[in-house]
Write a protein that holds these residues in place. Structure first.
Motif, PDB file in Angstrom:
ATOM      1  N   GLU A 269       1.151  -4.912   2.779  1.00 55.88           N
ATOM      2  CA  GLU A 269       1.796  -3.950   2.050  1.00 55.88           C
ATOM      3  C   GLU A 269       2.772  -2.830   2.627  1.00 55.88           C
ATOM      4  O   GLU A 269       3.610  -2.264   2.306  1.00 55.88           O
ATOM      5  CB  GLU A 269       0.949  -3.100   1.403  1.00 55.88           C
ATOM      6  CG  GLU A 269      -0.021  -4.099   0.240  1.00 55.88           C
ATOM      7  CD  GLU A 269       0.640  -4.682  -0.791  1.00 55.88           C
ATOM      8  OE1 GLU A 269       1.628  -4.009  -1.366  1.00 55.88           O
ATOM      9  OE2 GLU A 269       0.592  -5.790  -1.188  1.00 55.88           O
ATOM     10  N   ARG A 270       2.495  -2.650   4.275  1.00 54.86           N
ATOM     11  CA  ARG A 270       3.100  -1.764   4.934  1.00 54.86           C
ATOM     12  C   ARG A 270       3.545  -2.470   6.139  1.00 54.86           C
ATOM     13  O   ARG A 270       3.155  -3.569   6.591  1.00 54.86           O
ATOM     14  CB  ARG A 270       1.964  -0.819   5.414  1.00 54.86           C
ATOM     15  CG  ARG A 270       1.281  -0.039   4.158  1.00 54.86           C
ATOM     16  CD  ARG A 270       2.033   1.170   3.489  1.00 54.86           C
ATOM     17  NE  ARG A 270       1.618   2.129   4.565  1.00 54.86           N
ATOM     18  CZ  ARG A 270       0.874   3.075   4.419  1.00 54.86           C
ATOM     19  NH1 ARG A 270      -0.111   2.858   3.685  1.00 54.86           N
ATOM     20  NH2 ARG A 270       0.832   3.947   5.523  1.00 54.86           N
ATOM     21  N   SER A 271       4.489  -1.899   6.726  1.00 60.61           N
ATOM     22  CA  SER A 271       5.084  -2.319   8.072  1.00 60.61           C
ATOM     23  C   SER A 271       4.365  -1.645   9.116  1.00 60.61           C
ATOM     24  O   SER A 271       4.772  -2.073  10.360  1.00 60.61           O
ATOM     25  CB  SER A 271       6.595  -2.048   8.088  1.00 60.61           C
ATOM     26  OG  SER A 271       7.015  -0.654   8.122  1.00 60.61           O
TER      27      SER A 271
ATOM     28  N   ASP B  43      -0.150   4.301   8.551  1.00 65.19           N
ATOM     29  CA  ASP B  43       0.130   5.775   8.400  1.00 65.19           C
ATOM     30  C   ASP B  43      -1.001   6.341   7.574  1.00 65.19           C
ATOM     31  O   ASP B  43      -0.986   6.269   6.583  1.00 65.19           O
ATOM     32  CB  ASP B  43       1.423   5.788   7.454  1.00 65.19           C
ATOM     33  CG  ASP B  43       1.931   7.144   7.679  1.00 65.19           C
ATOM     34  OD1 ASP B  43       1.230   8.103   7.584  1.00 65.19           O
ATOM     35  OD2 ASP B  43       3.325   7.234   7.073  1.00 65.19           O
TER      36      ASP B  43
ATOM     37  N   ASP C 231      -1.603   7.441   3.655  1.00 69.28           N
ATOM     38  CA  ASP C 231      -2.703   7.006   3.198  1.00 69.28           C
ATOM     39  C   ASP C 231      -3.811   8.029   2.649  1.00 69.28           C
ATOM     40  O   ASP C 231      -4.213   7.945   1.420  1.00 69.28           O
ATOM     41  CB  ASP C 231      -3.644   5.884   3.934  1.00 69.28           C
ATOM     42  CG  ASP C 231      -2.906   5.040   4.519  1.00 69.28           C
ATOM     43  OD1 ASP C 231      -2.115   4.476   3.731  1.00 69.28           O
ATOM     44  OD2 ASP C 231      -3.358   4.238   5.282  1.00 69.28           O
TER      45      ASP C 231
ATOM     46  N   GLY D   7       6.595   7.461  -0.503  1.00 70.80           N
ATOM     47  CA  GLY D   7       5.336   6.918  -0.732  1.00 70.80           C
ATOM     48  C   GLY D   7       4.697   7.474  -1.990  1.00 70.80           C
ATOM     49  O   GLY D   7       3.767   7.079  -2.859  1.00 70.80           O
TER      50      GLY D   7
ATOM     51  N   HIS E 198       0.311  -5.228  10.741  1.00 70.27           N
ATOM     52  CA  HIS E 198       0.948  -4.565   9.509  1.00 70.27           C
ATOM     53  C   HIS E 198       2.389  -5.381   9.283  1.00 70.27           C
ATOM     54  O   HIS E 198       3.061  -5.142  10.111  1.00 70.27           O
ATOM     55  CB  HIS E 198       1.152  -3.234   9.418  1.00 70.27           C
ATOM     56  CG  HIS E 198      -0.070  -2.336   9.441  1.00 70.27           C
ATOM     57  ND1 HIS E 198      -1.006  -2.188  10.456  1.00 70.27           N
ATOM     58  CD2 HIS E 198      -0.467  -1.800   8.455  1.00 70.27           C
ATOM     59  CE1 HIS E 198      -2.019  -1.347  10.124  1.00 70.27           C
ATOM     60  NE2 HIS E 198      -1.774  -1.126   8.757  1.00 70.27           N
TER      61      HIS E 198
END
Length: 360
Positions: A60-62, A65, A69, A103, A332
């Motif tokens: 879901e994320r690169s 963070d 979150d 986000g 990630h």
């Protein structure tokens, strides 16, 4: 002679079959030009480097963070105050501000009761307005869906365009409440892409953005999508935009990576290797590698660029350099190009394994 003809045909077939096998054996990387070798689990070499198995990759994320979150967890519980505080103290860190707005807006597009409560408690709050504008655009794109136009229904398009037109009022309000903030204008790029702004109107919008944040990576990436052939431009326009942005960028801006994005976006078969091995493509990658050490480690798009560079480096058979990028992002993998092709973690691990084995 007629009796010998079948034997001659068979002999010729055998000759060419053996020749093709010999050529294939002389080019062991040929299969990898079209598709990376299948992943068979975590190799002992990858394990020794501390790399994670496919099952442990976050798709879901690169990048991790923890701040974002925490903010998303808070708004999921209806608490908007941490988000409001975070955006207030972010100040003029426009890259970080944009990432947080994205986000939070993504969360609001799913459920916006917390955002409505924020707006009610603090009428005229520019940060809430910026999140609202972006969430409206997100909602529009969700209504459209991710399929190509030919697979998108009339009702989907009608809803998409209706909400995008509405987003322009939200964007204008957010821009008016905080005239220095480039975020609302960056949001409007995606409104313009969907509604089909003419080029002159996009140029005017771009002037508003660069007057506020001339080297903003998120803004440039978004605008590059507009100029791509698949949307409102062409390969020539996209590559020209990327070249001008990269050529005038200061060190550490990530903008040299736009050249790679423009090249990748215009490949009919994006996983094939030939187009990535030209001297021009190698020079593009080298320019990004020079830029990366100057990029702040907290830059919200840094990991995304590392993923793309790793892909290019593997395609160029620069395995040791690719492995260095994979080691920095492992865990990630929600980034291009992995996220575009089916099983994100599987594709990532396939390319990573090529780097591991090639660098051994």
């Amino acid at each position: 002679m007629a009796r010998l003809l079948p034997l001659i045909v068979i002999a010729v077939w055998i000759f060419f079959w053996f020749r093709s096998k010999k050529r294939a054996a002389a080019r062991p990387d040929r299969a990898a030009e079209v598709k990376a070798a299948p992943a068979t689990g975590l190799s002992k070499e990858a394990a020794a480097l501390g790399l994670l198995p496919e099952s442990a990759q976050n798709t879901e994320r690169s990048m991790p963070d923890s701040e974002l979150d925490s903010l998303r967890a808070s708004v999921a519980q209806g608490a908007w105050e941490p988000a409001a505080h975070f955006l207030a103290v972010t100040g003029r860190d426009w890259e970080r501000r944009s990432a947080a707005i994205i986000g939070l807006a993504d969360a609001a597009a799913e459920e916006d009761a917390w955002l409505t409560a924020w707006e009610t408690a603090r009428p005229g709050d520019p940060d809430a307005a910026a999140v609202r504008a972006k969430s409206t655009v997100f909602l529009a794109w969700r209504l459209r869906g991710s399929h190509a136009a030919k697979h998108t229904g009339r009702e989907q398009f009608e809803g998409f365009h209706r909400v995008l037109r509405r987003s322009r009022d939200d964007i204008a309000r957010a821009a008016g409440l905080n005239p220095e903030d480039p975020s609302p204008y960056i949001t409007e790029i995606w409104t313009g892409l969907g509604l089909g702004y003419p080029h002159e109107q996009m140029h005017e919008l771009w002037a508003q953005i660069t007057a506020r944040a001339p080297f903003h990576y998120e803004a440039h990436y978004s605008a590059l999508q507009y100029w791509c052939a698949k949307w409102r431009g062409s390969e020539e326009l996209a590559r020209d935009f990327a070249e001008r942005a990269a050529a005038g960028a200061p060190a550490g801006s990530l903008l040299p990576a736009l050249r790679l994005v423009a090249l990748y976006e215009h490949q009919e078969y994006p996983l094939r290797v030939r187009q990535y091995r030209t001297p021009e493509a190698r020079a593009m990658v080298d320019a990004v590698l020079v830029d990366l050490p100057a990029v702040p480690p907290t830059h919200p798009r840094l990991a995304e660029v590392r993923h793309l560079v790793a892909f290019f480096l593997v395609q160029q058979q620069r395995y040791a350099e690719a492995l260095e990028q994979f080691r920095r992002v492992d865990g990630h993998v929600g980034a291009e190009p992995w996220s575009r092709f089916g099983d994100t973690a599987e594709l990532y691990c396939r390319f990573r394994e090529r780097a591991v084995q090639g660098a051994s």
